[in-house]
Design an enzyme around this catalytic site. Structure first.
Site, PDB file in Angstrom:
ATOM      1  N   ASP A   1       0.836  -1.196   0.000  1.00 42.87           N
ATOM      2  CA  ASP A   1       0.000   0.000   0.000  1.00 42.87           C
ATOM      3  C   ASP A   1       0.870   1.244   0.000  1.00 42.87           C
ATOM      4  O   ASP A   1       2.077   1.186   0.247  1.00 42.87           O
ATOM      5  CB  ASP A   1      -0.935  -0.017   1.212  1.00 42.87           C
ATOM      6  CG  ASP A   1      -0.176  -0.150   2.520  1.00 42.87           C
ATOM      7  OD1 ASP A   1       0.541   0.794   2.894  1.00 42.87           O
ATOM      8  OD2 ASP A   1      -0.277  -1.210   3.170  1.00 42.87           O
TER       9      ASP A   1
ATOM     10  N   GLU B   1      21.354 -22.486 -18.347  1.00 45.40           N
ATOM     11  CA  GLU B   1      20.549 -21.609 -17.482  1.00 45.40           C
ATOM     12  C   GLU B   1      21.401 -20.441 -16.976  1.00 45.40           C
ATOM     13  O   GLU B   1      20.944 -19.306 -16.903  1.00 45.40           O
ATOM     14  CB  GLU B   1      19.974 -22.403 -16.305  1.00 45.40           C
ATOM     15  CG  GLU B   1      18.805 -23.297 -16.718  1.00 45.40           C
ATOM     16  CD  GLU B   1      18.354 -24.238 -15.596  1.00 45.40           C
ATOM     17  OE1 GLU B   1      17.190 -24.621 -15.613  1.00 45.40           O
ATOM     18  OE2 GLU B   1      19.191 -24.591 -14.723  1.00 45.40           O
TER      19      GLU B   1
END
Ligand code: GLA
Length: 728
Positions: free
Chosen positions: A534, A614
């Site tokens: 928030d 990877e």
């Protein structure tokens, strides 16, 4: 620009693209007149009509006149018990036991700069950019004064609001409700959009037409919550990314909130947003002042995209206080999903070993390093290093990590305690609990009473000692359960309604102290992922872990929903291993990287287990991200598709402010046979410029925006594609 017209008695707030107006009406009642696209001026209250409406009473000063009612006119800050039966903004309990509030306009004052709020998060900025309007209202019978504060940030179309309530009388009064924002509309043909979800699936938009009565989202969990975000949108029924009026409203608050919209009997509507009145009351002794948290609104006359971009700019520039402002933040590696709490110093160093060579710059040690924290049943509250795991203390590990060429970060969860901890054994009353009840456990932990200064001081002292013992440049501040049995041993019975809010004020005070004592440390907020995402936390923690769900496909949705209010630079996002821990889904590493670049970007896996291919991908991704980080984190953001519609792809875009660069990212859905030929229309370019796409060709902005870019057919599920556009 804020204007007062003494003749019309109107206050008009102009931003770059919008206008907001209130008007002092008969009996000094402050009405809301207008909020919408920018207008040149005038008294915009003219459509308001007086009429005798059944069961809508008239203020006592009106005598026998029956045509004005608080119940029928749009109010700037709604009252209760005196004739307006719609959603109240304020409720007072007076010494007589009455529960009413009746506010009349007294005065207004305009000044340059932005007001601040003691102990609460708020937008900030200088006199050049901001203006403040302060309106004084008074309830004469209650002897209570209410100050309505408005901050205007013209450039970002942002209007902030806050409220101060002062007991100006000689007797104690109690505040039972105090919203931060009340917004009335003389129409109700609007849609309400809220952002809802759960742990591991946060902030999914939900849109519905306003219907008669009250519709609301809230939190009573003590934190703003995974379930509903303190951000909502009211918009035209046909508003979309690029057109239609929409008004976004955020509350800068990290605890219990209420956002309620009501369509009334006359097809008007009201939005009220602020502290949740559930279990809230605040005792105001004579002279005392209560400050309600700040709310902020952006109105966009042309769709959600512009509204979001304005919020993003305002949040980035005028809300977040970022020790890394103006510098690229380090790309991090966190070991949580790789080891959880089962690690040793050697294991951590092994995970970190290859990281610098792959372009990673910050190693984050997550949960499990302190007290008797062998699993999640013990240790919280004992913030000292477990030397069985980390021989030689924090310093020894940090030195090893730094010797690899990386910065070091650490996980903390200061608000929590396990019953199996030295702290709880010594101070059981420091945990929230109602005498004779519970306590309820969540993840087998309790919540410390952060409304208490002594509790905060103790925890702060421990954590400060740890942070001072080594060179730490990042903190992940977690909060892994909701509040229950909310009762504080430190407050009398008649003040227990203050505990939820005092808890949040305590969290803010703790965060402010951390910022003051360790100004160079970057704090990432977290609450089981996005349970406290928030505008309040963002004032202290420039980024917040977006979700404990790192599955790239679910993240497309979570980050899409989050982006309506919050900028990409605030969304903690990492590439993790597959099958994903939450979904068990396998997605290509390429895709996971593209999605994590839609956030702060980092990795959360055991690099020592990665294949050479990877590792090569990690190297490529970190290099690409570093090259385009400014564009991604500071550019204008466009949502190009809605992942909730299950279309063939999800796409989004970042455009530099000068429109000379853009990065389009796209992830396909599950593969289907006979794939259609798709063309993606790019947004936000300069129609007159010509762009190279991934280093090739020459395309005008106009053509790319109107005709679009032909997408290659990508075979396989959830494939990713990025287009980098650069003006010639
Ligand atoms: C929360 C966080 C995770 C991790 C764990 C540690 O769930 O969101 O990222 O830090 O806590 O316990």
């Amino acid at each position: 620009m804020i204007l007062y017209d003494a003749q019309d008695k109107t206050y008009t707030l102009h931003t770059k693209n919008t206008t907001y107006q209130m008007k002092v009406w008969d009996y000094n009642i402050l009405l809301h007149a207008y909020y919408g696209p920018r207008l040149s001026g005038g008294d915009l209250s003219y459509p308001l009509r007086c009429a005798d409406r059944g069961f809508s009473p008239n203020p006592s000063e009106a005598g026998t006149s029956r045509t004005f009612s608080l119940d029928t006119f749009p109010q700037e800050y709604s009252t209760c018990g005196v004739g307006d039966f719609r959603l109240p903004s304020i409720e007072l309990e007076l010494p007589s036991g009455s529960r009413t509030a009746d506010l009349r306009y007294v005065s207004g004052e305009v000044r340059r700069g932005k007001y601040g709020l003691e102990g609460l998060p708020a937008f900030y900025g200088g006199e050049e950019e901001w203006e403040t309007l302060s309106i004084l209202l008074r309830d004469a019978a209650a002897q209570v004064e209410v100050e309505l504060l408005y901050g205007v940030r013209e450039e970002y179309d942002l209007i902030t609001r806050a409220v101060r309530v002062k007991n100006a009388g000689n007797e104690t009064v109690r505040l039972c409700r105090c919203a931060s924002l009340c917004l009335d509309f003389v129409r109700s043909d609007l849609d309400l959009i809220t952002f809802n979800g759960a742990h591991v699936m946060e902030r999914c938009p939900s849109r519905a037409p306003l219907r008669p009565g009250v519709q609301s989202v809230d939190s009573v969990r003590g934190a703003s919550s995974h379930q509903h975000n303190p951000f909502v949108i009211l918009c035209d029924r046909d508003a979309n990314e690029d057109s239609g009026l929409c008004i976004g409203a955020m509350l800068l608050y990290s605890g219990n909130f209420l956002a309620a919209a009501e369509a009334d009997q006359f097809e008007n509507s009201r939005l009220v947003m602020g502290l949740n009145p559930y279990h809230f009351s605040w005792t105001l002794e004579p002279g005392a002042v209560f400050t309600a948290p700040e709310a902020a609104m952006v109105c966009s006359p042309c769709g959600f995209g512009q509204m979001s971009r304005q919020f993003h700019k305002a949040i980035r520039k005028d809300l977040i206080r970022d020790p890394w402002a103006g510098r690229r933040k380090p790309v991090l590696i966190n070991h949580w999903e790789a080891t959880e709490m089962y690690f040793t110093a050697d294991k951590l160093v092994k995970i970190a070993q290859d990281a610098p060579e792959l372009g990673l710059e910050l190693f984050v040690m997550d949960d499990g390093w302190f007290g008797a924290r062998l699993d999640d049943n013990a240790g919280l509250g004992d913030w000292f290093v477990n030397e069985n795991k980390l021989p030689g203390g924090l310093r020894a590990l940090v030195d090893r990590i730094k010797a690899l060429g990386m910065e070091f970060g650490i996980w903390i969860e200061p608000e929590m305690v396990n019953e199996d901890s030295d702290l709880y054994r010594a101070h059981p009353d420091w945990a929230l609990n109602v005498p004779g009840r519970g306590p309820s456990r969540g993840r087998n932990q309790l919540v410390l009473d952060f409304s208490r200064q002594d509790v905060r001081d103790h925890i702060y002292g421990q954590i400060k000692a740890v942070l001072s013992s080594a060179d730490v440049s990042y903190i992940k501040w977690d909060m892994n359960r909701s509040l229950t049995e909310v009762w504080s041993a430190a407050l009398p019975a008649d003040r227990q309604g203050e505990v939820y809010h005092r808890y949040v004020l305590g969290v803010y005070e703790f965060a402010e102290r951390l910022r003051r004592d360790f100004p160079h440390i970057l704090i990432e907020g977290c609450s089981g992922g996005g349970g406290r995402f928030d505008g309040g936390m963002l004032h202290y923690t420039p980024q917040i872990w977006c979700s404990d769900n790192t599955d790239a496909v679910d993240r497309l949705r979570i980050q899409y929903g989050t982006s309506f209010c919050y900028p990409v630079s605030t969304m903690g996002a990492h590439v993790s291993a597959v099958p994903n821990g939450v979904s068990k889904r396998i997605t290509p590493m390429e895709t996971r990287g593209v999605v994590a670049m839609h956030g702060t970007f980092g990795y959360e896996m055991d690099l020592s287990k990665c294949t050479p291919e990877e590792k090569e991908t990690v190297r490529r991704q970190t290099a690409f991200f570093k090259e385009h980080c400014d564009l991604i984190h500071d550019g204008d953001y466009y949502r190009l598709s809605d992942p909730f519609r299950n279309g063939p792809y999800t796409a989004w875009e970042h455009v530099s402010h000068d429109k000379r660069e853009a990065l389009v990212s796209l992830v396909t859905g599950p593969f289907r046979g006979a794939p259609p030929f798709l063309t993606l229309r790019i947004k936000g370019l300069d129609p007159a410029l010509r762009y190279r796409v991934n280093g090739e060709g020459s395309w005008s902005g106009e053509v790319l925006m109107q005709v679009g870019w032909p997408l290659p057919i990508l075979r396989g599920d959830y494939q990713a594609l990025q287009l980098y556009l650069e003006a010639e």
